[in-house]
Design a protein around this motif. Structure first.
Motif, PDB file in Angstrom:
ATOM      1  N   ASP A  24       4.561 -96.992  95.538  1.00  9.24           N
ATOM      2  CA  ASP A  24       4.954 -95.591  95.336  1.00  9.24           C
ATOM      3  C   ASP A  24       3.768 -94.643  95.163  1.00  9.24           C
ATOM      4  O   ASP A  24       3.803 -93.498  95.640  1.00  9.24           O
ATOM      5  CB  ASP A  24       5.914 -95.486  94.130  1.00  9.24           C
TER       6      ASP A  24
ATOM      7  N   SER B 134      -4.835 -97.477  90.337  1.00 12.78           N
ATOM      8  CA  SER B 134      -4.457 -98.410  91.395  1.00 12.78           C
ATOM      9  C   SER B 134      -5.616 -98.544  92.381  1.00 12.78           C
ATOM     10  O   SER B 134      -6.076 -97.553  92.959  1.00 12.78           O
ATOM     11  CB  SER B 134      -3.207 -97.918  92.133  1.00 12.78           C
TER      12      SER B 134
ATOM     13  N   ASP C 184      -7.895-110.588  88.004  1.00 14.14           N
ATOM     14  CA  ASP C 184      -8.153-111.685  88.947  1.00 14.14           C
ATOM     15  C   ASP C 184      -8.976-112.822  88.338  1.00 14.14           C
ATOM     16  O   ASP C 184      -9.237-113.822  89.010  1.00 14.14           O
ATOM     17  CB  ASP C 184      -8.857-111.153  90.208  1.00 14.14           C
TER      18      ASP C 184
ATOM     19  N   ILE D 218      -2.060-105.691  83.716  1.00 14.14           N
ATOM     20  CA  ILE D 218      -2.000-105.093  85.067  1.00 14.14           C
ATOM     21  C   ILE D 218      -0.726-105.524  85.797  1.00 14.14           C
ATOM     22  O   ILE D 218      -0.020-104.697  86.367  1.00 14.14           O
ATOM     23  CB  ILE D 218      -3.237-105.491  85.916  1.00 14.14           C
TER      24      ILE D 218
ATOM     25  N   ARG E 164      -5.291-117.009  92.406  1.00  9.07           N
ATOM     26  CA  ARG E 164      -6.093-117.193  91.184  1.00  9.07           C
ATOM     27  C   ARG E 164      -5.486-118.268  90.289  1.00  9.07           C
ATOM     28  O   ARG E 164      -6.208-118.987  89.587  1.00  9.07           O
ATOM     29  CB  ARG E 164      -6.246-115.874  90.430  1.00  9.07           C
TER      30      ARG E 164
HETATM   31  C1  EPZ Z   1      -5.920-105.156  94.208  1.00  4.62           C
HETATM   32  O1  EPZ Z   1      -4.528-105.180  94.467  1.00  4.62           O
HETATM   33  C2  EPZ Z   1      -6.448-106.536  94.546  1.00  4.62           C
HETATM   34  N1  EPZ Z   1      -6.178-106.820  95.945  1.00  4.62           N
HETATM   35  C3  EPZ Z   1      -5.786-107.577  93.643  1.00  4.62           C
HETATM   36  O2  EPZ Z   1      -6.383-108.831  93.921  1.00  4.62           O
HETATM   37  C4  EPZ Z   1      -6.066-107.221  92.184  1.00  4.62           C
HETATM   38  O3  EPZ Z   1      -5.386-108.128  91.350  1.00  4.62           O
HETATM   39  C5  EPZ Z   1      -5.590-105.791  91.895  1.00  4.62           C
HETATM   40  O4  EPZ Z   1      -6.209-104.860  92.842  1.00  4.62           O
HETATM   41  C6  EPZ Z   1      -5.932-105.310  90.500  1.00  4.62           C
HETATM   42  O5  EPZ Z   1      -7.306-105.383  90.289  1.00  4.62           O
HETATM   43  C7  EPZ Z   1      -7.012-106.359  96.883  1.00  4.62           C
HETATM   44  O6  EPZ Z   1      -7.989-105.681  96.592  1.00  4.62           O
HETATM   45  C8  EPZ Z   1      -6.701-106.704  98.286  1.00  4.62           C
HETATM   46  P1  EPZ Z   1      -3.302-102.177  92.201  1.00  4.62           P
HETATM   47  P2  EPZ Z   1      -3.683-103.829  94.509  1.00  4.62           P
HETATM   48  O7  EPZ Z   1      -2.718-101.185  93.136  1.00  4.62           O
HETATM   49  O8  EPZ Z   1      -4.523-102.759  95.113  1.00  4.62           O
HETATM   50  C9  EPZ Z   1       0.976-101.242  90.253  1.00  4.62           C
HETATM   51  C10 EPZ Z   1      -6.384-111.193  94.308  1.00  4.62           C
HETATM   52  O9  EPZ Z   1      -6.032-112.215  93.645  1.00  4.62           O
HETATM   53  N2  EPZ Z   1       1.200-100.303  91.376  1.00  4.62           N
HETATM   54  O10 EPZ Z   1      -4.559-101.809  91.500  1.00  4.62           O
HETATM   55  O11 EPZ Z   1      -2.387-104.135  95.124  1.00  4.62           O
HETATM   56  C11 EPZ Z   1       0.891-102.684  90.693  1.00  4.62           C
HETATM   57  O12 EPZ Z   1       2.165-103.254  90.857  1.00  4.62           O
HETATM   58  C12 EPZ Z   1      -5.538-109.945  94.325  1.00  4.62           C
HETATM   59  O13 EPZ Z   1      -7.417-111.154  95.000  1.00  4.62           O
HETATM   60  C13 EPZ Z   1       2.342 -99.513  91.387  1.00  4.62           C
HETATM   61  O14 EPZ Z   1       3.195 -99.594  90.494  1.00  4.62           O
HETATM   62  O15 EPZ Z   1      -3.499-103.561  92.954  1.00  4.62           O
HETATM   63  C14 EPZ Z   1       0.079-103.290  89.570  1.00  4.62           C
HETATM   64  O16 EPZ Z   1       0.928-103.547  88.497  1.00  4.62           O
HETATM   65  C15 EPZ Z   1      -4.176-110.095  93.779  1.00  4.62           C
HETATM   66  N3  EPZ Z   1       2.515 -98.633  92.413  1.00  4.62           N
HETATM   67  C16 EPZ Z   1      -0.880-102.162  89.201  1.00  4.62           C
HETATM   68  O17 EPZ Z   1      -0.292-100.965  89.711  1.00  4.62           O
HETATM   69  C17 EPZ Z   1       1.601 -98.510  93.420  1.00  4.62           C
HETATM   70  O18 EPZ Z   1       1.815 -97.707  94.342  1.00  4.62           O
HETATM   71  C18 EPZ Z   1      -2.297-102.275  89.789  1.00  4.62           C
HETATM   72  O19 EPZ Z   1      -2.200-102.584  91.167  1.00  4.62           O
HETATM   73  C19 EPZ Z   1       0.439 -99.294  93.390  1.00  4.62           C
HETATM   74  C20 EPZ Z   1       0.249-100.188  92.348  1.00  4.62           C
END
Ligand code: EPZ
Length: 445
Positions: free
Chosen positions: A150, A189, A332, A354, A398
């Motif tokens: 979102d 994010s 991670d 997170i 992980r």
């Molecule tokens: C990145 O994911 C990494 N992936 C993840 O690594 C990592 O765990 C994460 O960042 C947090 O550091 C890559 O870089 C490819 P976020 P991302 O958006 O970008 C919520 C690994 O093991 N959220 O920072 O998807 C989300 O659900 C992986 O290498 C929303 O609600 O993570 C989470 O709870 C797994 N709405 C939090 O925010 C949104 O639109 C942080 O997610 C976007 C995110």
């Protein structure tokens, strides 16, 4: 470098030792109790490489990335880019790929590819910015949580996109192009910051991203975009100001070392009682982990182009940890830290802030003798003097590697199933560990 088509690249890659388990069900056998000694070379960062590859969609010119890890996720994303019309020329001997999106002839990212890897959502902003429309499958939930997108969609709307959701797809259009806007993310994010930074680089006017993520991977992307001609200020801070330009050019960029891989091996060394140089690892990327490991009794120092890790003479000390966006403790590395704390003297409270469901490793570690109780988003780990080998499996990257760490320290044999999770993010994991004295091997189905 001879241009080759992507089918050949994917075929070659699929047959390479490091990623062949992607299509199979290989397992890893570990006989625990060996100290790790020697040198582990740290690969290029997967989570930096993925957005950098996507940045190639922003220009007609060639973007060459070096120090790319050879991982299943890199192949999946290269496949997605290729179906958008990007030519992908992989110089595997040098770990470099040249991407050229001369023309984007397909603006749809299909479910079959997006579901394999959530980072695929990153193509939405760049394709929309360049072509004025983009259709990308919604990634759906995954093992570590619901993970909505979102924030990505709302921020693109603020840049002027019209967005509709229909039959599992995001349909975005901006027939007159995107325009600059002030966007405040309600929480940090990584992916949304990357998506919007790329889209804003080609928008008309200035954008301000407030409460942006500032992970090293974000800085790496911003630096690469700057090389390509983007105008970005505040790199490394939580406020990014991006002045849109009409077009970006090509360039060449070296991917930063993988801080999560480095942190993982640091904990493997600490768990086995060893002493290893993590070649290429950067201390400034893992400050929060270093602090916690120091408290636990592990020594880390900058040495010889990397980080030297030495475990304590006696037992590790239990330490509390809470995951947070950078520069806080990375989610991670949470599972790996839990494996380590299972062997510490005393208790450790590990809080995951997170993701809501990132504890799938807990029942598996418990099967190896760990004493862990879950209370909502926190795990209370009471250290034991030893773990015992067992057959285990996990449902994400992980979590899987935390079981490898536990297996390296445990008495007897551990068999880790579903190795394809590991192959998504750890290049030559069993080779790197075996070279430091671990008794570890990949076994077929
Ligand atoms: C990145 O994911 C990494 N992936 C993840 O690594 C990592 O765990 C994460 O960042 C947090 O550091 C890559 O870089 C490819 P976020 P991302 O958006 O970008 C919520 C690994 O093991 N959220 O920072 O998807 C989300 O659900 C992986 O290498 C929303 O609600 O993570 C989470 O709870 C797994 N709405 C939090 O925010 C949104 O639109 C942080 O997610 C976007 C995110």
């Amino acid at each position: 470098m001879t241009p080759r088509d992507f089918d050949t690249i994917a075929e070659e890659s699929a047959s390479s030792a490091s990623i062949k388990a992607k299509s199979g069900m290989d397992r890893i056998s570990i006989k625990g109790g060996r100290k790790l000694q020697g040198v582990i070379p740290i690969s290029g960062a997967k989570n930096a490489a993925l957005p950098l590859m996507v940045a190639s969609l922003l220009t007609k010119e060639t973007l060459t990335l070096t120090n790319l890890p050879e991982l299943a996720d890199i192949v999946t994303l290269a496949e997605l880019l290729a179906q958008h019309g990007v030519s992908v020329d992989w110089d595997r001997a040098n770990g470099a790929i040249a991407f050229k999106a001369g023309k984007i002839n397909n603006t749809t990212a299909p479910y079959d590819l997006v579901r394999k890897m959530r980072a695929s959502i990153l193509v939405l902003g760049p394709i929309l910015a360049r072509k004025g429309l983009a259709t990308v499958s919604l990634p759906g939930g995954c093992a570590i949580g619901t993970r909505p997108v979102d924030l990505h969609l709302k921020a693109l709307e603020q840049l002027g996109a019209e967005i509709k959701l229909d039959k599992g797809y995001v349909h975005a259009k901006a027939p007159d192009g995107l325009h600059g806007a002030e966007i405040t993310f309600p929480f940090v994010s990584v992916g949304a910051t990357e998506n919007i930074m790329m889209a804003a680089a080609l928008a008309d006017g200035e954008s301000k991203l407030i409460n942006a993520a500032r992970e090293p991977e974000i800085i790496d992307l911003a630096n690469c975009l700057t090389t390509m001609g983007a105008k970005i200020h505040g790199i490394g801070s939580d406020t990014l100001i991006i002045r849109g330009v009409k077009a970006l050019g090509g360039g060449s960029h070296r991917v930063i070392p993988d801080r999560i891989e480095a942190g993982t091996y640091a904990m493997a060394v600490a768990a086995t009682g060893g002493n290893v140089l993590l070649k290429g690892a950067r201390m400034d990327h893992i400050g929060s982990l270093v602090e916690k490991l120091n408290e636990a009794g592990v020594k880390l120092s900058e040495a010889d182009g990397g980080i030297q890790v030495s475990s304590p003479n006696g037992r590790l000390v239990g330490v509390d940890v809470m995951t947070e966006p950078f520069p806080g403790f990375p989610t991670d590395l949470q599972a790996q830290f839990m494996a380590l704390m299972s062997l510490a003297d005393g208790a450790s409270m590990i809080t995951e802030s997170i993701f809501e469901n990132r504890f799938m490793h807990v029942p598996e570690l418990s099967r190896m003798g760990a004493n862990i109780n879950l209370h909502g988003g926190s795990a209370m780990v009471r250290g034991t003097t030893s773990l015992t080998g067992a057959p285990v499996m996990a449902t994400d990257l992980r979590a899987s590697v935390s079981l490898v760490i536990a297996g390296l320290a445990a008495e007897g044999e551990t068999i880790v199933s579903r190795v394809y999770h590991l192959d998504r993010g750890y290049e030559r994991v069993e080779e790197k560990l075996a070279e430091c004295g671990a008794e570890i091997k990949r076994i077929g189905e």
